[in-house]
Design a protein around this motif. Structure first.
Motif, mmCIF file in Angstrom:
data_model
loop_
_atom_site.group_PDB
_atom_site.id
_atom_site.type_symbol
_atom_site.label_atom_id
_atom_site.label_comp_id
_atom_site.label_asym_id
_atom_site.label_seq_id
_atom_site.Cartn_x
_atom_site.Cartn_y
_atom_site.Cartn_z
ATOM 1 N N GLY A 525 -5.177 16.373 -7.158
ATOM 2 C CA GLY A 525 -4.766 15.951 -5.828
ATOM 3 C C GLY A 525 -3.865 14.741 -5.816
ATOM 4 O O GLY A 525 -3.781 14.037 -4.803
ATOM 5 N N ASN A 526 -3.188 14.451 -6.942
ATOM 6 C CA ASN A 526 -2.273 13.309 -7.030
ATOM 7 C C ASN A 526 -2.977 11.987 -6.741
ATOM 8 O O ASN A 526 -2.409 11.084 -6.131
ATOM 9 C CB ASN A 526 -1.088 13.481 -6.074
ATOM 10 C CG ASN A 526 -0.075 14.481 -6.591
ATOM 11 O OD1 ASN A 526 -0.043 14.781 -7.785
ATOM 12 N ND2 ASN A 526 0.743 15.009 -5.710
ATOM 13 N N THR A 527 -4.222 11.882 -7.163
ATOM 14 C CA THR A 527 -4.917 10.602 -7.103
ATOM 15 C C THR A 527 -4.871 9.957 -8.481
ATOM 16 O O THR A 527 -4.837 10.641 -9.501
ATOM 17 C CB THR A 527 -6.367 10.784 -6.648
ATOM 18 O OG1 THR A 527 -7.045 11.674 -7.560
ATOM 19 C CG2 THR A 527 -6.417 11.364 -5.237
ATOM 20 N N VAL A 561 -6.718 5.528 -6.194
ATOM 21 C CA VAL A 561 -5.648 5.390 -5.212
ATOM 22 C C VAL A 561 -4.831 6.678 -5.189
ATOM 23 O O VAL A 561 -4.621 7.315 -6.224
ATOM 24 C CB VAL A 561 -4.732 4.191 -5.547
ATOM 25 C CG1 VAL A 561 -3.818 3.868 -4.394
ATOM 26 C CG2 VAL A 561 -5.547 2.983 -5.939
ATOM 27 N N ASP A 562 -4.360 7.062 -3.998
ATOM 28 C CA ASP A 562 -3.443 8.197 -3.875
ATOM 29 C C ASP A 562 -2.044 7.795 -4.333
ATOM 30 O O ASP A 562 -1.690 6.613 -4.361
ATOM 31 C CB ASP A 562 -3.376 8.690 -2.425
ATOM 32 C CG ASP A 562 -4.673 9.348 -1.986
ATOM 33 O OD1 ASP A 562 -5.389 9.850 -2.881
ATOM 34 O OD2 ASP A 562 -4.981 9.333 -0.788
ATOM 35 N N ASP A 563 -1.277 8.799 -4.680
ATOM 36 C CA ASP A 563 0.097 8.566 -5.119
ATOM 37 C C ASP A 563 0.901 7.911 -4.002
ATOM 38 O O ASP A 563 0.999 8.433 -2.886
ATOM 39 C CB ASP A 563 0.732 9.899 -5.521
ATOM 40 C CG ASP A 563 2.160 9.736 -5.989
ATOM 41 O OD1 ASP A 563 2.524 8.616 -6.389
ATOM 42 O OD2 ASP A 563 2.914 10.723 -5.948
ATOM 43 N N GLN A 565 0.196 5.123 -2.446
ATOM 44 C CA GLN A 565 -0.610 4.339 -1.505
ATOM 45 C C GLN A 565 -0.644 2.877 -1.928
ATOM 46 O O GLN A 565 -0.761 2.548 -3.102
ATOM 47 C CB GLN A 565 -2.031 4.895 -1.444
ATOM 48 C CG GLN A 565 -2.976 4.116 -0.543
ATOM 49 C CD GLN A 565 -4.406 4.607 -0.637
ATOM 50 O OE1 GLN A 565 -4.690 5.556 -1.358
ATOM 51 N NE2 GLN A 565 -5.304 3.955 0.085
ATOM 52 N N GLN A 614 0.490 -0.797 -5.809
ATOM 53 C CA GLN A 614 0.942 0.532 -5.394
ATOM 54 C C GLN A 614 1.315 1.334 -6.637
ATOM 55 O O GLN A 614 2.273 1.014 -7.329
ATOM 56 C CB GLN A 614 2.143 0.443 -4.455
ATOM 57 C CG GLN A 614 2.677 1.798 -4.010
ATOM 58 C CD GLN A 614 3.931 1.687 -3.187
ATOM 59 O OE1 GLN A 614 4.659 0.700 -3.291
ATOM 60 N NE2 GLN A 614 4.213 2.679 -2.369
ATOM 61 N N THR A 616 2.778 4.861 -8.372
ATOM 62 C CA THR A 616 3.649 5.989 -8.072
ATOM 63 C C THR A 616 3.712 6.883 -9.309
ATOM 64 O O THR A 616 3.998 6.402 -10.409
ATOM 65 C CB THR A 616 5.063 5.528 -7.695
ATOM 66 O OG1 THR A 616 4.982 4.646 -6.565
ATOM 67 C CG2 THR A 616 5.939 6.710 -7.343
#
Length: 674
Positions: A525-527, A561-563, A565, A614, A616
């Motif tokens: 889930g791109n976390t 963390v989400d991508d 975020q 953050q 990425t």
């Protein structure tokens, strides 16, 4: 006299009226003549126009039918004639204009006359659209918007219709580019992929022709799927070889080309396509799946992304598990046959194993030797602090110790200047602290006395922003350190012997600055799971013996963390207020006068510290180039700004600047530098 005058006036009046009547009759006669002349001219022009536009139209009726012979006739005349013959009611669009020619050599029935009428309209760019009891005659460009939805065969060939054509086997998106050139420009043909149908709006004859073409193309293929199970070779290697033999150009791919897929779970090759081509592929696979000779079980596998030494231990464990699962004591005794080594210079694996084990090891290597994503971590450390302080107080002293007298003193701590240093003014210079200091009294007489007054106010604001950035591989720990290496005294020693001193001290060096350590892990889930160690320190002062004084702010945590975020890792909001008062008992409590026997100090410290981060995910070159381009252009803009200012005292020198970066790729930093 009055009577004569009146008669004379009447005569003059009658003369004037007679003159005006004569003039009016002459004007009327002239106007009538002009009107007659204009009428003659108009009639002459009308005769000429009729002579120039004369047409020939003949309609003959008989028991056998109607014979139409029209030459250069108005189309409205044809519409009126057809309406009388067929009994149809027409609504004619104002844009329907023109001249038509229709010649028939034999009598026609009313339905034949109507079909001929539709053909004439089609030739001249018009169409009929049935609307209940009337028929609309409009231009072809608007007819497709009003076409009637009919089944094939229900409409005349020249009727404008809209039909839905279902397609069973072929994707409709592939048929539109093929069928569209076969229709007129004003026709409409569109595909609706969700239900795999075509929507066509044109004349019934053209639509029926398109339906016949679709029926000829929409044939179910006789392709089957063959499953070829491999015994010795690896399915991934076999599929790669077979695909290399196929044509990869989409425009030149033959219709009977076989589609090849790999099922790594069962180590099987799936073939779909023409039967003869499938047989050819099966024969080729059988030849490639031959067992290797006994002396050929050593393979060299070059890795693309993974490091060979990192995979050696994993593959050895997999090989041992495979051999342990095999049946038979003799087989387990041959476990030493499997040998796996790593060649770091070529990043390759050298594996010696039986074919059955080699097949499983290749499957594991294909799954592990993949391109891993990268993580860009941008951190921001923001600190805003404010310090304010205020001090004031009075100290008294009386010293009569040199003679017969007395001595007295009021001494407060933390006042910046000791009152004792003032009493030894003749032998040493006093250390006056910060702020305003004033001594009032007599310091030269035998009995010295006086008052020491001190006042100080301080105000300090701090705004610190640090933005460290770091890029690393997935599941790879990385560190960025931007710091000064400061010495710190940890001990002092001295040895004395024979009146010779040999003192020394021990010093440790520590980094003071920004330190960021991260270990990211990309989850579903791109976390991103981040293990973070963040430290920011700076020097705030110096001490005479112990060395520098530093502020240290550090965080050690793990976050999910989400991508893309932004998350706040932590922070501190500190508000410290301290008030201190020292006084002489009794005297310091007297109103107003007590201020001479007090010392007061107040300090207020406010600190706001926050750390943000953050992550990425960088999965491809485009994201990496975007990030690199932003940072690269920012640094280049800073350098160009300094370049415009020039170099002081050196007019012929220019500050260095990074070369311009193109959109396609980043140039080498030293390619344009001398």
């Amino acid at each position: 006299m009055q009577t004569k005058t009146a008669k004379t006036s009447d005569l003059q009046t009658r003369d004037r009226r007679a003159t005006r009547g004569s003039t009016a009759r002459e004007g009327a006669a002239g106007g009538k003549a002009r009107r007659i002349s204009l009428t003659r001219r108009f009639l002459l022009a009308l005769v000429l126009i009729l002579a120039a536009t004369i047409t020939w139209a003949q309609v003959e009726r008989s028991d056998e039918g109607v014979t139409l012979n029209l030459k250069d006739a108005e189309i409205t005349s044809l519409i009126n004639t057809v309406a009388e013959i067929t009994g149809e009611n027409f609504i004619v669009d104002p844009r329907v204009r023109g001249r038509v020619t229709l010649i028939s050599k034999r009598p026609m029935e009313p339905d034949e006359v109507y079909r001929a009428f539709l053909s004439v309209l089609q030739v001249h760019g018009f169409a009929t659209v049935p609307a209940g009891e009337v028929t609309k005659i409009i231009p072809d460009t608007n007819a497709k918007q009003l076409g009637t939805a009919l089944a094939p065969g229900e409409a005349a060939a020249d009727d404008m219709v809209t039909m839905v054509i279902p397609v069973d086997n072929v994707p409709v998106a592939q048929l539109v580019p093929i069928l569209r050139p076969l229709l007129p420009q004003q026709a409409h043909l569109a595909a609706y992929p969700p239900t795999n149908v075509l929507i066509a709006s044109d004349r019934a004859g053209n639509v029926e022709r398109i339906i016949e073409l679709v029926q000829q193309v929409d044939r179910a293929g006789d392709d089957e799927v063959d499953v070829v199970r491999l015994e010795n070779a690896s399915v991934g290697e076999i599929v790669r070889i077979l695909n290399s033999l196929q044509r990869t150009d989409a425009e030149t791919v033959p219709a009977n080309q076989v589609r090849i897929a790999a099922d790594e779970r069962t180590n099987s090759v799936l073939l779909s396509g023409d039967r003869h081509q499938r047989l050819r592929m099966r024969a080729l696979i059988a030849q490639l799946d031959d067992p290797l000779p006994d002396d050929g079980d050593t393979h060299v596998i070059y890795l693309r992304y993974a490091r060979a030494p990192d995979l050696v231990e994993v593959l050895r464990g997999v090989a041992e598990n495979i051999r342990d699962r095999q049946d038979g004591e003799a087989t387990r005794g041959d476990a030493q046959v499997v040998n796996i080594q790593a060649d770091e210079s070529t990043n390759a694996l050298v594996i010696t194993a039986p074919p059955s084990v080699m097949q499983s090891l290749r499957s594991v290597i294909d799954r592990l030797d993949i391109r891993r994503a990268q993580i860009l971590v941008e951190a921001a450390i923001a600190e805003i602090s404010q310090e304010r302080g205020s001090e004031r107080g009075v100290q008294w002293f009386v010293d009569g110790s040199d003679g017969e007298g007395f001595a007295g003193i009021t001494n407060f701590s933390d006042v910046g200047t000791s009152i004792g240093s003032l009493l030894t003014l003749d032998t040493a210079s006093p250390q006056v602290g910060d702020g305003a200091s004033l001594v009032v009294g007599d310091l030269d007489s035998r009995v010295r006395f006086g008052a020491f007054i001190r006042a100080l106010a301080s105000d300090r604001n701090t705004n610190i922003l640090s933005t460290p950035t770091l890029v690393t591989m997935d599941n790879q720990e990385a560190e960025i350190r931007v710091a000064e290496n400061r010495p710190f005294i940890t001990g002092q020693f001295s040895q004395e012997g024979r009146n010779v001193a040999n003192p020394f001290q021990t010093i440790d060096r520590e980094d003071v600055g920004i330190i960021l350590k991260i270990k990211p892990q990309i989850n579903e889930g791109n976390t991103v799971l981040l293990e973070i160690e963040q430290e920011a320190s700076n020097v705030i002062g110096e001490t005479g013996t112990a060395g520098p004084i530093t502020n240290r702010r550090s965080i050690r945590t793990s976050v999910l963390v989400d991508d893309g975020q932004v998350i706040a890792l932590g922070g501190l909001m500190d508000d410290d207020l301290q008030e201190q008062e020292q006084r002489v008992p009794g005297l310091g409590s007297i109103p107003l006068l007590g201020e001479l026997f007090r010392y007061r100090s107040t300090s207020l410290v406010k600190r706001n510290l926050m750390v943000f981060m953050q992550p990425t995910i960088i999965r491809d070159r485009a994201i990496a180039e975007d990030f690199t381009g932003r940072k690269y252009n920012f640094m280049r803009a800073q350098q160009l700004d300094r370049q415009q200012r020039g170099v002081q005292l050196m007019r012929d020198a220019e500050p260095p600047a990074l070369p311009a970066m193109g959109r396609a790729e980043l140039p080498h930093p030293f390619s344009e530098m001398n």
